[in-house]
Design an enzyme around this catalytic site. Structure first.
Site, PDB file in Angstrom:
ATOM      1  N   ASP A 149       2.038  27.691 -13.570  1.00 28.87           N
ATOM      2  CA  ASP A 149       0.947  27.527 -12.613  1.00 28.87           C
ATOM      3  C   ASP A 149       0.266  26.188 -12.862  1.00 28.87           C
ATOM      4  O   ASP A 149       0.325  25.645 -13.980  1.00 28.87           O
ATOM      5  CB  ASP A 149      -0.068  28.668 -12.744  1.00 28.87           C
ATOM      6  CG  ASP A 149      -1.097  28.632 -11.618  1.00 28.87           C
ATOM      7  OD1 ASP A 149      -0.702  28.800 -10.447  1.00 28.87           O
ATOM      8  OD2 ASP A 149      -2.290  28.415 -11.896  1.00 28.87           O
ATOM      9  N   GLU A 179      -3.325  23.552 -11.712  1.00 27.54           N
ATOM     10  CA  GLU A 179      -4.586  23.305 -11.012  1.00 27.54           C
ATOM     11  C   GLU A 179      -4.614  21.824 -10.627  1.00 27.54           C
ATOM     12  O   GLU A 179      -4.045  20.990 -11.342  1.00 27.54           O
ATOM     13  CB  GLU A 179      -5.796  23.654 -11.888  1.00 27.54           C
ATOM     14  CG  GLU A 179      -5.887  25.116 -12.278  1.00 27.54           C
ATOM     15  CD  GLU A 179      -6.035  26.074 -11.110  1.00 27.54           C
ATOM     16  OE1 GLU A 179      -6.491  25.631 -10.029  1.00 27.54           O
ATOM     17  OE2 GLU A 179      -5.694  27.254 -11.260  1.00 27.54           O
ATOM     18  N   ASP A 204     -14.445  21.681  -3.020  1.00 26.22           N
ATOM     19  CA  ASP A 204     -13.869  23.018  -2.820  1.00 26.22           C
ATOM     20  C   ASP A 204     -12.946  23.394  -3.973  1.00 26.22           C
ATOM     21  O   ASP A 204     -12.947  24.546  -4.430  1.00 26.22           O
ATOM     22  CB  ASP A 204     -13.099  23.078  -1.501  1.00 26.22           C
ATOM     23  CG  ASP A 204     -14.004  22.992  -0.285  1.00 26.22           C
ATOM     24  OD1 ASP A 204     -15.215  23.283  -0.440  1.00 26.22           O
ATOM     25  OD2 ASP A 204     -13.516  22.645   0.806  1.00 26.22           O
ATOM     26  N   HIS A 236     -11.613  26.045  -9.667  1.00 30.45           N
ATOM     27  CA  HIS A 236     -11.160  25.971 -11.065  1.00 30.45           C
ATOM     28  C   HIS A 236     -12.238  25.541 -12.060  1.00 30.45           C
ATOM     29  O   HIS A 236     -12.105  25.781 -13.263  1.00 30.45           O
ATOM     30  CB  HIS A 236      -9.938  25.058 -11.205  1.00 30.45           C
ATOM     31  CG  HIS A 236     -10.105  23.673 -10.657  1.00 30.45           C
ATOM     32  ND1 HIS A 236     -11.060  22.788 -11.113  1.00 30.45           N
ATOM     33  CD2 HIS A 236      -9.409  23.008  -9.695  1.00 30.45           C
ATOM     34  CE1 HIS A 236     -10.947  21.640 -10.474  1.00 30.45           C
ATOM     35  NE2 HIS A 236      -9.962  21.743  -9.589  1.00 30.45           N
ATOM     36  N   HIS A 259     -10.170  30.188 -11.495  1.00 32.76           N
ATOM     37  CA  HIS A 259      -8.735  29.957 -11.635  1.00 32.76           C
ATOM     38  C   HIS A 259      -8.491  29.060 -12.850  1.00 32.76           C
ATOM     39  O   HIS A 259      -9.218  28.096 -13.087  1.00 32.76           O
ATOM     40  CB  HIS A 259      -8.186  29.264 -10.381  1.00 32.76           C
ATOM     41  CG  HIS A 259      -8.118  30.150  -9.195  1.00 32.76           C
ATOM     42  ND1 HIS A 259      -7.108  30.075  -8.261  1.00 32.76           N
ATOM     43  CD2 HIS A 259      -8.928  31.140  -8.771  1.00 32.76           C
ATOM     44  CE1 HIS A 259      -7.313  30.978  -7.314  1.00 32.76           C
ATOM     45  NE2 HIS A 259      -8.425  31.635  -7.605  1.00 32.76           N
ATOM     46  N   ASP A 286      -3.670  32.225 -15.149  1.00 38.02           N
ATOM     47  CA  ASP A 286      -2.960  32.662 -13.951  1.00 38.02           C
ATOM     48  C   ASP A 286      -1.467  32.841 -14.232  1.00 38.02           C
ATOM     49  O   ASP A 286      -0.827  33.745 -13.685  1.00 38.02           O
ATOM     50  CB  ASP A 286      -3.165  31.660 -12.814  1.00 38.02           C
ATOM     51  CG  ASP A 286      -4.576  31.722 -12.239  1.00 38.02           C
ATOM     52  OD1 ASP A 286      -5.372  32.546 -12.737  1.00 38.02           O
ATOM     53  OD2 ASP A 286      -4.888  30.959 -11.312  1.00 38.02           O
TER      54      ASP A 286
END
Length: 243
Positions: A8, A10, A53, A58, A153, A158
């Site tokens: 995963d 970010e 946003d 995160h 997140h 994750d």
């Protein structure tokens, strides 16, 4: 040995085409569907601020990333870790797109030159649960995976949650792996089991009665309806009656 990496990321925003960058990479290793603890977790200084946003999702600030390495400084470590593995990613085009963008900027080969197959668990979940929400949180709730620690997140968290989700989504594969274990254990110290001749054993055949056949047919109709007419046996039936 089956080696899989649940991955995963970010990022600073939603579009690497518009210049957004990778800021976190989280990887969890599975060997023969078992967690090994050999994980990889890295933060990167992207040289730009996250979109507001994205920051709300995160919580990784530019100040926190100021002393972190650039992605290109860690490529060799990432490449070695991922080498030859099968990747498991939720919404794979997003993460693969950002990874390839970073590799391009560093003038390095694309991800497909390093890894084997890529499994997209979002595609898998949509096929298994058509018409339902299939976000990571939704799948955790549906499959009984504890995600109470996921207030923000994070790539490693994750990836850990997705590993549990994937194991639950593919639970039926455990039987296949268990079938392989006796062969793997047949080496040092294995005890030979006596063979058994089954030819002389006659098993009774119990036929379903009319009520049981009707109940079975009703279950098949319900499965056909819930899948939107995508059940596999209808395809085989149509092929068997084809001229």
């Amino acid at each position: 040995m089956s080696r899989q990496i649940v991955l995963d990321t970010e990022t600073t925003g939603l579009s690497h085409i518009d210049g957004d960058r990778l800021i976190e990479l989280g990887c969890v290793e599975l060997v023969n569907r078992k967690l090994t603890g050999n994980n990889l977790h890295l933060y990167f200084n992207a040289g730009r601020d996250s979109h507001p946003d994205a920051l709300r999702v995160h919580g990784i600030t530019t100040e926190f990333l100021a002393d972190k390495p650039r992605f290109e400084e860690k490529i060799d470590e990432i490449w070695e870790y991922l080498q030859g593995a099968e990747l498991i990613i939720h919404n794979a085009p997003f993460d693969v797109g950002f990874l390839n963008s970073e590799l391009k900027l560093a003038k390095r080969p694309l991800l497909k030159q390093c890894v084997g197959n890529i499994i997209d668990t979002l595609v898998m979940a949509k096929e298994m649960y058509p018409g339902k929400r299939n976000s990571l949180d939704s799948l955790c709730d549906r499959l009984g995976v504890d995600n109470t620690s996921r207030t923000l997140h994070g790539a490693l968290l994750d990836a850990e949650l997705l590993a549990d989700v994937y194991i639950n989504l593919t639970r039926g594969q455990d039987a296949l792996l268990m079938a392989e274990e006796p062969e793997q254990a047949a080496g040092a110290g294995a005890i030979a089991m006596p063979s058994l001749d089954l030819k002389s054993i006659k098993l009774p055949v119990l036929r379903a009665n009319a009520q049981e056949l009707e109940a079975h047919d009703d279950v098949l109709k319900q499965m056909d309806k819930s899948s939107g007419g995508k059940v596999a046996w209808k395809k085989f039936e149509s092929e068997s009656v084809a001229p």
